[in-house]
Design a protein around this motif. Structure first.
Motif, mmCIF file in Angstrom:
data_model
loop_
_atom_site.group_PDB
_atom_site.id
_atom_site.type_symbol
_atom_site.label_atom_id
_atom_site.label_comp_id
_atom_site.label_asym_id
_atom_site.label_seq_id
_atom_site.Cartn_x
_atom_site.Cartn_y
_atom_site.Cartn_z
ATOM 1 N N TRP A 18 19.499 -32.022 15.231
ATOM 2 C CA TRP A 18 19.443 -33.405 14.743
ATOM 3 C C TRP A 18 18.803 -34.365 15.744
ATOM 4 O O TRP A 18 18.600 -35.542 15.427
ATOM 5 C CB TRP A 18 20.834 -33.892 14.369
ATOM 6 N N VAL A 19 18.488 -33.901 16.937
ATOM 7 C CA VAL A 19 17.843 -34.791 17.908
ATOM 8 C C VAL A 19 16.436 -35.101 17.405
ATOM 9 O O VAL A 19 15.613 -34.213 17.206
ATOM 10 C CB VAL A 19 17.802 -34.155 19.314
ATOM 11 N N ASP A 20 16.185 -36.376 17.177
ATOM 12 C CA ASP A 20 14.913 -36.846 16.619
ATOM 13 C C ASP A 20 13.927 -37.113 17.755
ATOM 14 O O ASP A 20 14.185 -37.961 18.610
ATOM 15 C CB ASP A 20 15.155 -38.121 15.821
ATOM 16 N N PRO A 21 12.792 -36.410 17.797
ATOM 17 C CA PRO A 21 11.835 -36.628 18.887
ATOM 18 C C PRO A 21 11.142 -37.987 18.813
ATOM 19 O O PRO A 21 10.566 -38.436 19.793
ATOM 20 C CB PRO A 21 10.824 -35.490 18.719
ATOM 21 N N TYR A 22 11.219 -38.651 17.672
ATOM 22 C CA TYR A 22 10.516 -39.926 17.497
ATOM 23 C C TYR A 22 11.451 -41.120 17.415
ATOM 24 O O TYR A 22 11.038 -42.245 17.636
ATOM 25 C CB TYR A 22 9.635 -39.870 16.248
ATOM 26 N N GLY A 23 12.692 -40.889 17.088
ATOM 27 C CA GLY A 23 13.677 -41.961 17.004
ATOM 28 C C GLY A 23 14.807 -41.682 17.978
ATOM 29 O O GLY A 23 14.802 -40.679 18.693
ATOM 30 N N ASP A 24 15.768 -42.559 18.008
ATOM 31 C CA ASP A 24 16.891 -42.393 18.916
ATOM 32 C C ASP A 24 17.996 -41.580 18.230
ATOM 33 O O ASP A 24 18.197 -41.697 17.023
ATOM 34 C CB ASP A 24 17.444 -43.742 19.344
ATOM 35 N N THR A 25 18.697 -40.785 19.012
ATOM 36 C CA THR A 25 19.822 -39.993 18.534
ATOM 37 C C THR A 25 20.980 -40.216 19.491
ATOM 38 O O THR A 25 20.799 -40.192 20.706
ATOM 39 C CB THR A 25 19.468 -38.487 18.498
ATOM 40 N N LEU A 26 22.157 -40.422 18.943
ATOM 41 C CA LEU A 26 23.331 -40.718 19.744
ATOM 42 C C LEU A 26 24.410 -39.676 19.470
ATOM 43 O O LEU A 26 24.726 -39.399 18.316
ATOM 44 C CB LEU A 26 23.846 -42.116 19.364
ATOM 45 N N PHE A 27 24.965 -39.061 20.521
ATOM 46 C CA PHE A 27 26.082 -38.122 20.399
ATOM 47 C C PHE A 27 27.312 -38.747 21.036
ATOM 48 O O PHE A 27 27.237 -39.280 22.145
ATOM 49 C CB PHE A 27 25.801 -36.821 21.155
#
Length: 78
Positions: A18-27
């Motif tokens: 789910w880590v988006d290379p173009y947008g931000d991802t928060l865990f």
């Protein structure tokens, strides 16, 4: 790191997919704990030393996040 994560199937690879290379991802810390286990499995399948080093760095960040209640790990996309 992007080369490693880009090989994952977003629908069948757990949290790291789910880590988006173009947008931000928060865990949050619970998601970081799950992703940490995924990194261990990914590391075993890699032969490239640079990729292994990147995964080791990621594992350390995920471990720190998982061990700190209320914390987040933020992946900043391009």
């Amino acid at each position: 790191m992007e080369r490693v994560l880009s090989t994952l199937d977003r629908h069948n690879s757990g949290k790291l997919g789910w880590v988006d290379p173009y947008g931000d991802t928060l865990f949050n810390e619970q998601e970081a704990q799950v992703a940490r286990q995924e990194v261990a499995a990914l590391s075993q399948r890699r032969t490239d030393e640079q990729q292994k080093a990147a995964l080791l760095d990621l594992a350390e960040l995920l471990e720190e996040c998982a061990a700190t209640p209320g914390s987040y790990l933020w992946f900043m996309g391009d």
